[in-house]
Design an enzyme around this catalytic site. Structure first.
Site, PDB file in Angstrom:
ATOM      1  N   GLU A 273       0.835  -1.209   0.000  1.00 13.92           N
ATOM      2  CA  GLU A 273       0.000   0.000   0.000  1.00 13.92           C
ATOM      3  C   GLU A 273       0.871   1.262   0.000  1.00 13.92           C
ATOM      4  O   GLU A 273       0.800   2.070   0.923  1.00 13.92           O
ATOM      5  CB  GLU A 273      -0.903   0.016   1.240  1.00 13.92           C
ATOM      6  N   GLY A 275       2.219   4.966  -0.672  1.00 12.24           N
ATOM      7  CA  GLY A 275       1.659   6.276  -0.979  1.00 12.24           C
ATOM      8  C   GLY A 275       2.792   7.248  -1.281  1.00 12.24           C
ATOM      9  O   GLY A 275       3.115   7.538  -2.426  1.00 12.24           O
ATOM     10  N   ARG A 312       2.458  19.936   6.680  1.00 11.17           N
ATOM     11  CA  ARG A 312       3.492  19.043   7.215  1.00 11.17           C
ATOM     12  C   ARG A 312       4.549  19.753   8.071  1.00 11.17           C
ATOM     13  O   ARG A 312       4.888  19.270   9.148  1.00 11.17           O
ATOM     14  CB  ARG A 312       4.170  18.229   6.104  1.00 11.17           C
ATOM     15  N   TYR A 316       4.318  18.307  11.758  1.00  9.55           N
ATOM     16  CA  TYR A 316       5.336  17.310  12.136  1.00  9.55           C
ATOM     17  C   TYR A 316       6.730  17.917  12.245  1.00  9.55           C
ATOM     18  O   TYR A 316       7.703  17.191  12.451  1.00  9.55           O
ATOM     19  CB  TYR A 316       5.441  16.194  11.090  1.00  9.55           C
ATOM     20  N   CYS A 342      -3.109  33.168  10.421  1.00 14.90           N
ATOM     21  CA  CYS A 342      -2.955  33.813  11.727  1.00 14.90           C
ATOM     22  C   CYS A 342      -2.617  32.792  12.805  1.00 14.90           C
ATOM     23  O   CYS A 342      -3.412  32.542  13.716  1.00 14.90           O
ATOM     24  CB  CYS A 342      -4.219  34.563  12.068  1.00 14.90           C
ATOM     25  N   GLU A 343      -1.472  32.169  12.681  1.00 17.97           N
ATOM     26  CA  GLU A 343      -0.972  31.207  13.662  1.00 17.97           C
ATOM     27  C   GLU A 343       0.542  31.297  13.627  1.00 17.97           C
ATOM     28  O   GLU A 343       1.132  31.336  12.544  1.00 17.97           O
ATOM     29  CB  GLU A 343      -1.315  29.751  13.255  1.00 17.97           C
TER      30      GLU A 343
END
Ligand code: LLP
Length: 426
Positions: A273, A275, A312, A316, A342-343
């Site tokens: 599988e 990705g 990402r 992370y 706004c972060e």
């Protein structure tokens, strides 16, 4: 290996200068190279030629219909985790007999949809899920093909958020309890045991943990066979990593040959599988520098792509290489590359050494094909951005940039909040 290269000091995707695409579609946008996608899928697929196998592309990494179709055309199946992904896989023309359904929280309606579609198998993650699948299958007169997702308790040596095969993770059934789950499955009248499954984590840069997981699965299969259970499919999940910065993951051919050595002659069809390894380095995010801002301590390069477009780095702490679309000799700067959200966690890079960037120019955020668009959101009411596929000297918009109307689709203001409904009434 990918087809994003400087030619005449301009970054190209295959044969098209990226600045030309930006002029046509505006910024920011995701950009994929057709030949890179084909190459990655084909190399992976060919690497397993020696044994019966099925490559089920993991839709969550990038679920654009065009990409799904491309892999379907190359003979791929699809690994799905929701009714929505099943719908996409079907719209892309995937063969239901090549679809596997993973995920810890499948709802009844999703189970029913998958049963009616006649998918290859459900990767089941709890005993209660076995019961529910059995009930739904009985209700609609089907026999559900199932594999148990086993949690082999192996440290995949990756980011804690993307490791999935440890006891403390919510995924799969503990390998020691798995035989009990199989016995339960064998008793339930509307289930058919067809396989075994595991997925220990993502962005794996070592093959050893995968082989260790495979060994544990084989041992379990042998025990199940002794109890008369037939295990036709062995699904090893995805997880093979890519190079974002300086990681050196095994090449798919090396990954495959180690797995083949371990599984040849075991009597199971291998399912994979993948990705990220297929789409990760086949896509980039193109963004425009809006402003440069400095204070005594820091320099900020403010760009028009934010954490809602590529989460990402914020989520992370992931590294994505950032390069200017126009190549020239420049002095080096150190800066945070930040978006308009706004972060404070809205950044694409922190304390990064970069060529001196100017406002108005284009940058490419590399290795953004996997978990880029598919994790994007509308936060701060930002329409989701366009996706473009390039094949040689042709470009195709494979996802239109959302409009402001798209942003409010489905929202409604209840009648009582409208002035004409009689404001001030109790
Ligand atoms: N199969 C299962 C059951 C999975 O959970 C996953 C990924 C895959 C296959 C595909 O794994 P891949 O080959 O792409 O590593 N958002 C994170 C990655 C989350 C992975 C979730 N599961 C990131 O951006 O790094």
């Amino acid at each position: 290996m990918h087809f994003f290269e400087y030619k005449n000091h301009q970054l190209h995707c295959e044969e098209i200068p990226i600045c030309e695409i930006a002029e046509k579609v505006g910024t920011p946008f995701y950009l994929y190279s057709y030949h890179t996608l084909v190459r990655h899928f084909t190399v992976f697929e060919d690497a397993f030629k020696g044994i019966p196998h099925l490559v089920c592309y993991s839709a969550k990494s990038n679920s654009n219909l065009a990409l799904l179709r491309l892999f379907v055309n190359l003979g791929g199946g699809v690994d799905i985790v929701s009714g929505g992904e099943l719908y996409r896989a079907r719209k892309a023309g995937a063969d239901p007999r090549k679809i596997v359904f993973s995920g810890v929280g499948k709802r009844e309606d999703e189970i029913e949809y998958a049963l009616k579609t006649d998918i290859l198998m459900f990767n089941v993650e709890s005993s209660q899920e076995l019961q529910v699948i059995n009930e739904v299958a009985g209700r609609i007169g089907k026999k559900a093909p199932i594999a148990i997702r086993v949690n082999p308790d192996i440290d995949p040596k990756t980011h804690p958020y993307i490791s999935t095969g440890l006891k403390q993770n919510k995924f799969g059934i503990d390998i020691l309890r798995a035989p009990m789950a199989y016995r339960l499955a064998a008793q339930l009248p509307h289930l058919k045991i067809v396989g075994i499954d595991c997925h220990i984590g993502s962005q794996l840069v070592e093959v050893d943990p995968i082989i260790e997981a495979l060994k544990r699965l084989k041992q379990l299969v042998e025990n199940l066979r002794k109890e008369g259970m037939e295990i036709q499919y062995l699904d090893l999940g995805g997880g093979l990593g890519i190079t974002y910065e300086d990681e050196e993951p095994p090449h798919p051919v090396e990954y495959a040959s180690t797995i083949l050595d371990e599984i040849k002659g075991f009597g199971c069809t291998l399912i994979l599988e993948p990705g990220r390894v297929i789409v990760g380095n086949a896509g980039v995010l193109i963004s425009k520098v809006l402003y440069i801002k400095e204070n005594e301590e820091k320099r900020f390069v403010i760009v028009d792509a934010g954490m809602n477009d590529l989460v990402r780095p914020s989520y992370y702490g992931s590294y994505h290489q950032i390069i200017p679309v126009k190549e020239e000799v420049r002095e080096e700067i150190v800066a945070d590359v930040v978006g308009p959200i706004c972060e404070s966690s809205d950044f694409l890079a922190k304390g990064r050494k970069l060529p001196h960037l100017r406002s108005g120019e284009l940058i490419a955020v590399m290795s953004a094909g996997a978990y880029g668009f598919s994790m994007s959101t509308n936060y701060n009411s930002r329409p989701r951005i366009a996706e473009v596929l390039v094949r040689n000297d042709q470009m195709f918009i494979i996802h239109q940039r959302e409009s402001y109307e798209d942003l409010i689709r489905g929202e409604e203001i209840p009648e009582f909040l409208m002035p004409e409904s009689g404001r001030g009434k109790a």
